[in-house]
Motif scaffolding. Structure first.
Motif, PDB file in Angstrom:
ATOM      1  N   LYS A 141      80.230   7.958   9.941  1.00 57.66           N
ATOM      2  CA  LYS A 141      79.325   8.740   9.093  1.00 57.66           C
ATOM      3  C   LYS A 141      78.953  10.043   9.790  1.00 57.66           C
ATOM      4  O   LYS A 141      78.651  10.061  10.988  1.00 57.66           O
ATOM      5  CB  LYS A 141      78.058   7.935   8.783  1.00 57.66           C
ATOM      6  N   ILE A 142      78.973  11.127   9.031  1.00 56.27           N
ATOM      7  CA  ILE A 142      78.483  12.425   9.502  1.00 56.27           C
ATOM      8  C   ILE A 142      77.142  12.671   8.821  1.00 56.27           C
ATOM      9  O   ILE A 142      77.087  12.776   7.588  1.00 56.27           O
ATOM     10  CB  ILE A 142      79.475  13.549   9.152  1.00 56.27           C
ATOM     11  N   PRO A 143      76.046  12.742   9.563  1.00 57.71           N
ATOM     12  CA  PRO A 143      74.738  12.928   8.929  1.00 57.71           C
ATOM     13  C   PRO A 143      74.639  14.283   8.237  1.00 57.71           C
ATOM     14  O   PRO A 143      75.263  15.262   8.652  1.00 57.71           O
ATOM     15  CB  PRO A 143      73.758  12.841  10.108  1.00 57.71           C
ATOM     16  N   ALA A 144      73.851  14.320   7.188  1.00 57.54           N
ATOM     17  CA  ALA A 144      73.580  15.593   6.521  1.00 57.54           C
ATOM     18  C   ALA A 144      72.724  16.467   7.425  1.00 57.54           C
ATOM     19  O   ALA A 144      71.871  15.967   8.170  1.00 57.54           O
ATOM     20  CB  ALA A 144      72.865  15.349   5.198  1.00 57.54           C
ATOM     21  N   ARG A 145      72.944  17.757   7.388  1.00 59.42           N
ATOM     22  CA  ARG A 145      72.136  18.684   8.170  1.00 59.42           C
ATOM     23  C   ARG A 145      70.723  18.775   7.578  1.00 59.42           C
ATOM     24  O   ARG A 145      70.540  18.699   6.366  1.00 59.42           O
ATOM     25  CB  ARG A 145      72.762  20.075   8.179  1.00 59.42           C
ATOM     26  N   ASN A 146      69.760  18.955   8.435  1.00 56.16           N
ATOM     27  CA  ASN A 146      68.367  19.045   8.000  1.00 56.16           C
ATOM     28  C   ASN A 146      68.039  20.497   7.651  1.00 56.16           C
ATOM     29  O   ASN A 146      67.706  21.304   8.511  1.00 56.16           O
ATOM     30  CB  ASN A 146      67.437  18.542   9.112  1.00 56.16           C
ATOM     31  N   VAL A 147      68.183  20.830   6.374  1.00 58.38           N
ATOM     32  CA  VAL A 147      67.902  22.186   5.904  1.00 58.38           C
ATOM     33  C   VAL A 147      67.007  22.103   4.676  1.00 58.38           C
ATOM     34  O   VAL A 147      66.944  21.078   4.000  1.00 58.38           O
ATOM     35  CB  VAL A 147      69.199  22.951   5.544  1.00 58.38           C
ATOM     36  N   LYS A 148      66.316  23.190   4.399  1.00 59.05           N
ATOM     37  CA  LYS A 148      65.504  23.264   3.185  1.00 59.05           C
ATOM     38  C   LYS A 148      66.410  23.576   2.009  1.00 59.05           C
ATOM     39  O   LYS A 148      67.110  24.582   1.992  1.00 59.05           O
ATOM     40  CB  LYS A 148      64.437  24.348   3.322  1.00 59.05           C
ATOM     41  N   VAL A 149      66.393  22.712   1.006  1.00 57.07           N
ATOM     42  CA  VAL A 149      67.282  22.876  -0.139  1.00 57.07           C
ATOM     43  C   VAL A 149      66.714  23.917  -1.095  1.00 57.07           C
ATOM     44  O   VAL A 149      65.589  23.795  -1.571  1.00 57.07           O
ATOM     45  CB  VAL A 149      67.483  21.539  -0.877  1.00 57.07           C
ATOM     46  N   CYS A 150      67.531  24.942  -1.354  1.00 56.75           N
ATOM     47  CA  CYS A 150      67.156  25.983  -2.312  1.00 56.75           C
ATOM     48  C   CYS A 150      67.890  25.781  -3.637  1.00 56.75           C
ATOM     49  O   CYS A 150      67.329  25.985  -4.702  1.00 56.75           O
ATOM     50  CB  CYS A 150      67.475  27.355  -1.720  1.00 56.75           C
ATOM     51  N   SER A 151      69.164  25.352  -3.551  1.00 56.59           N
ATOM     52  CA  SER A 151      69.963  25.113  -4.751  1.00 56.59           C
ATOM     53  C   SER A 151      71.128  24.204  -4.403  1.00 56.59           C
ATOM     54  O   SER A 151      71.807  24.415  -3.403  1.00 56.59           O
ATOM     55  CB  SER A 151      70.489  26.427  -5.318  1.00 56.59           C
ATOM     56  N   THR A 152      71.379  23.199  -5.243  1.00 57.29           N
ATOM     57  CA  THR A 152      72.537  22.330  -5.045  1.00 57.29           C
ATOM     58  C   THR A 152      73.735  22.767  -5.893  1.00 57.29           C
ATOM     59  O   THR A 152      74.787  22.132  -5.843  1.00 57.29           O
ATOM     60  CB  THR A 152      72.189  20.866  -5.405  1.00 57.29           C
TER      61      THR A 152
END
Length: 313
Positions: free
Chosen positions: A243-254
């Motif tokens: 598993k590659i963890p998701a990066r911890n970023v503030k989501v602005c748009s998916t």
């Protein structure tokens, strides 16, 4: 099919063919997504070029690759908008077919304040009823081919010709309301599932179990699944599941994040990266995409990715 090197900054541009539909996304920004059938009001509205193959191609261009787009548009205003927008990006449009008497694909995209979106897509069956005309010479200059399931006739033809030319193929396996041609699965070197699509394909709700079942059904294909905030699960060449963890970023748009992921993945594979290295690179590119506004210029550059990786390290 290369799975060894890891040159992530090539001296010369790498050619990648992206195959699928081109769409004009009419984006409406709202405080929250509608829950009732009544009149709703948007805070902002804008149009962007979209669709899996288009977003992937735009990502490849921004990452210093050379994208070639195999798609089809109508002779309407949406088709003109797509041609003009994509021409400015530098994408090679020599394989873009224009059907003057047909309507282009469009989507209404509703996006809330957290960046989540709801999409209603219209795709004319008449526009995509015939397979494309593909000269074999095209594949002699490609280093990878990325296809989706929105125009299966084109992906089938492109993957079969890529296989004959020994060019690696990457399939974006998203939800699709049609039967998936067996020929696409048989000519895919890499398949990255969307989480819901994997569950439907394997008939299992647990992602890890579903990926293992997919492995038994597709033993010769390198497999992965993107799970949003839960990261990326993939099977290594020796059969381990990592598993590659998701990066911890503030989501602005998916919007378009998965498409950008696949474009970055295909480019990295074309450049000779291993599957794991390519997945990690694509994971970082997608993280930068979701942390940016959903406009036509929100595609990370190679320098953006390298800076992000240094700060994350």
């Amino acid at each position: 099919m290369s799975d060894g090197g890891s040159d992530m900054n090539p001296k010369f541009k790498t050619n990648v063919l992206t195959v699928g539909i081109a769409v004009v996304d009419h984006v409406f920004r709202m405080d929250c997504l509608p829950k009732r059938a009544e009149k709703h009001f948007a805070n902002d509205q804008f149009d962007v070029a979209g669709g899996i193959a288009v977003n992937a191609a735009l990502a490849i261009q921004s990452l210093n690759g050379q994208a070639f787009l195999l798609s089809r548009v109508g002779g309407d205003g949406a088709g003109i908008f797509l041609e003009e927008t994509l021409s400015r990006s530098g994408i090679d449009l020599s394989l873009l077919e224009v059907c003057r008497d047909r309507r282009s694909a469009t989507s209404a995209v509703l996006m809330d304040s957290s960046g989540e979106r709801m999409i209603v897509n219209y795709r004319s069956d008449a526009l995509f009823s015939k397979p494309p005309e593909l000269p074999a010479a095209v594949f002699r200059s490609m280093q990878a081919v990325l296809g989706d399931l929105r125009w299966t006739e084109a992906t089938t033809a492109a993957f079969e010709m890529a296989r004959r030319a020994d060019v690696p193929t990457v399939l974006d396996f998203d939800l699709n309301n049609k039967t998936i041609p067996k020929a696409i699965l048989e000519t895919s070197d890499y398949i990255v599932f969307a989480e819901a699509a994997l569950r439907r394909f394997a008939r299992r709700t647990h992602v890890v179990s579903a990926l293992r079942i997919a492995q038994t059904l597709l033993p010769d294909v390198r497999l992965a699944v993107t799970c949003g905030q839960d990261g990326v699960h993939f099977i290594t060449g020796d059969g381990r599941l990592l598993k590659i963890p998701a990066r911890n970023v503030k989501v602005c748009s998916t919007l378009g994040a998965g498409d950008v992921f696949h474009g970055a993945l295909a480019l990295a594979i074309a450049e000779g990266s291993s599957f794991e290295t390519a997945l990690r690179f694509a994971n970082d590119v997608a993280a930068l995409r979701v942390s940016s506004p959903p406009n036509q210029s929100a595609f990370p550059s190679r320098a953006d990715v390298e800076k992000f990786q240094r700060s994350a390290a």
